[in-house]
Design a protein around this motif. Structure first.
Motif, PDB file in Angstrom:
ATOM      1  N   ARG A   1      63.379  34.544  12.477  1.00  0.00           N
ATOM      2  CA  ARG A   1      62.348  34.951  13.424  1.00  0.00           C
ATOM      3  C   ARG A   1      62.706  34.539  14.854  1.00  0.00           C
ATOM      4  NH1 ARG A   1      57.274  32.783   9.675  1.00  0.00           N
ATOM      5  NH2 ARG A   1      57.859  33.987   7.808  1.00  0.00           N
TER       6      ARG A   1
ATOM      7  N   THR B   1      60.796  34.396  18.467  1.00  0.00           N
ATOM      8  CA  THR B   1      59.427  34.426  18.994  1.00  0.00           C
ATOM      9  C   THR B   1      59.433  34.240  20.494  1.00  0.00           C
ATOM     10  OG1 THR B   1      58.634  33.450  16.920  1.00  0.00           O
ATOM     11  CG2 THR B   1      57.125  33.417  18.803  1.00  0.00           C
TER      12      THR B   1
ATOM     13  N   VAL C   1      57.018  33.221  22.852  1.00  0.00           N
ATOM     14  CA  VAL C   1      55.695  32.590  22.830  1.00  0.00           C
ATOM     15  C   VAL C   1      54.823  33.047  23.998  1.00  0.00           C
ATOM     16  CG1 VAL C   1      54.455  30.393  22.887  1.00  0.00           C
ATOM     17  CG2 VAL C   1      56.545  30.609  21.532  1.00  0.00           C
TER      18      VAL C   1
ATOM     19  N   GLN D   1      56.775  38.639  18.374  1.00  0.00           N
ATOM     20  CA  GLN D   1      57.823  38.081  17.521  1.00  0.00           C
ATOM     21  C   GLN D   1      58.515  39.234  16.788  1.00  0.00           C
ATOM     22  OE1 GLN D   1      56.968  36.213  13.427  1.00  0.00           O
ATOM     23  NE2 GLN D   1      57.120  34.384  14.750  1.00  0.00           N
TER      24      GLN D   1
ATOM     25  N   ARG E   1      61.171  39.833  13.302  1.00  0.00           N
ATOM     26  CA  ARG E   1      61.716  39.181  12.111  1.00  0.00           C
ATOM     27  C   ARG E   1      62.788  40.071  11.484  1.00  0.00           C
ATOM     28  NH1 ARG E   1      56.226  36.886   9.034  1.00  0.00           N
ATOM     29  NH2 ARG E   1      55.256  35.989  10.910  1.00  0.00           N
TER      30      ARG E   1
ATOM     31  N   ASN F   1      50.876  38.282  18.104  1.00  0.00           N
ATOM     32  CA  ASN F   1      49.978  37.156  17.870  1.00  0.00           C
ATOM     33  C   ASN F   1      48.574  37.552  18.309  1.00  0.00           C
ATOM     34  OD1 ASN F   1      48.453  34.642  18.377  1.00  0.00           O
ATOM     35  ND2 ASN F   1      50.380  33.649  17.857  1.00  0.00           N
TER      36      ASN F   1
ATOM     37  N   TRP G   1      50.012  35.575  13.283  1.00  0.00           N
ATOM     38  CA  TRP G   1      51.047  36.587  13.463  1.00  0.00           C
ATOM     39  C   TRP G   1      50.739  37.767  12.549  1.00  0.00           C
ATOM     40  CZ3 TRP G   1      53.785  36.566  17.583  1.00  0.00           C
ATOM     41  CH2 TRP G   1      54.123  35.366  18.206  1.00  0.00           C
TER      42      TRP G   1
END
Length: 202
Positions: free
Chosen positions: A146, A148, A150, A155, A157, A169, A174
């Motif tokens: 992952r 991310t 922030v 994010q 994956r 988010n 998530w």
């Protein structure tokens, strides 16, 4: 001498005989599921077998993706039971369903389990995302498969099919977003677009 019974031919497998479960009227004793649940499972198994015979679908699904498939096809009546079985909360099961809807079996796997990702794939993704980030001077968090962002609340994956799966988010959780793609930059843009869509929704 008695002659053998006469048969006009083999019995017709489509003779409209009532299926056993449909003929039952009384509920089975605990802990056997309700008749309605047994009928649903039976019909689902028959439909899945038909798809496999037609060359569609995966012969053996892991438990999590298979439950997500079942709930996607048949509704969320059994969502709480699925949550208990998987050790998830009901909102997490809804996220699992969304992951399956956006990415099929692999989408559900990515939601449930970190998938192996090579250092090269992760580094290439970091380089691709750096040019797109609204706050490029902040650190890009990496954990397992992952990446991310922030500050941007998005994010991506890495999946077992070598696609990147976008997440946003929302409400401190998530959540899967539509648009998995082999290109990490495209997946990142999909995550940003899903987040903007959620933010602008009345």
């Amino acid at each position: 001498m008695t002659s053998a019974p006469h048969h006009d031919g083999p019995s017709d497998p489509h003779d409209n005989t009532t299926p056993l479960l449909d003929a039952l009227a009384e509920q089975p004793p605990d802990p056997i599921p309700l008749l309605s649940t047994l009928r649903l499972l039976s019909h689902d198994a028959a439909a899945r077998a038909a798809r496999l015979l037609a060359g569609q679908g995966t012969p053996r699904l892991e438990t999590g993706p298979d439950i997500a498939r079942f709930l996607t096809m048949h509704g969320t009546t059994h969502l709480d039971t699925a949550a208990r079985h998987l050790g998830l909360t009901p909102p997490e099961v809804r996220h699992l369903i969304a992951a399956y809807e956006h990415g099929g079996e692999h989408g559900a796997i990515v939601y449930l389990t970190p998938c192996p990702a090579s250092h090269e794939a992760l580094q290439q993704a970091r380089d691709a995302l750096q040019r797109l980030r609204p706050s490029p001077h902040t650190a890009l968090d990496q954990q397992d498969n992952r990446l991310t962002d922030v500050p941007a609340r998005v994010q991506i994956r890495f999946g077992p099919d070598h696609r990147w799966y976008p997440y946003r988010n929302s409400f401190s959780a998530w959540q899967p977003a539509p648009g998995p793609d082999p290109d990490p930059a495209t997946a990142y843009k999909s995550a940003r677009a899903a987040l903007r869509s959620r933010t602008l929704r009345p």
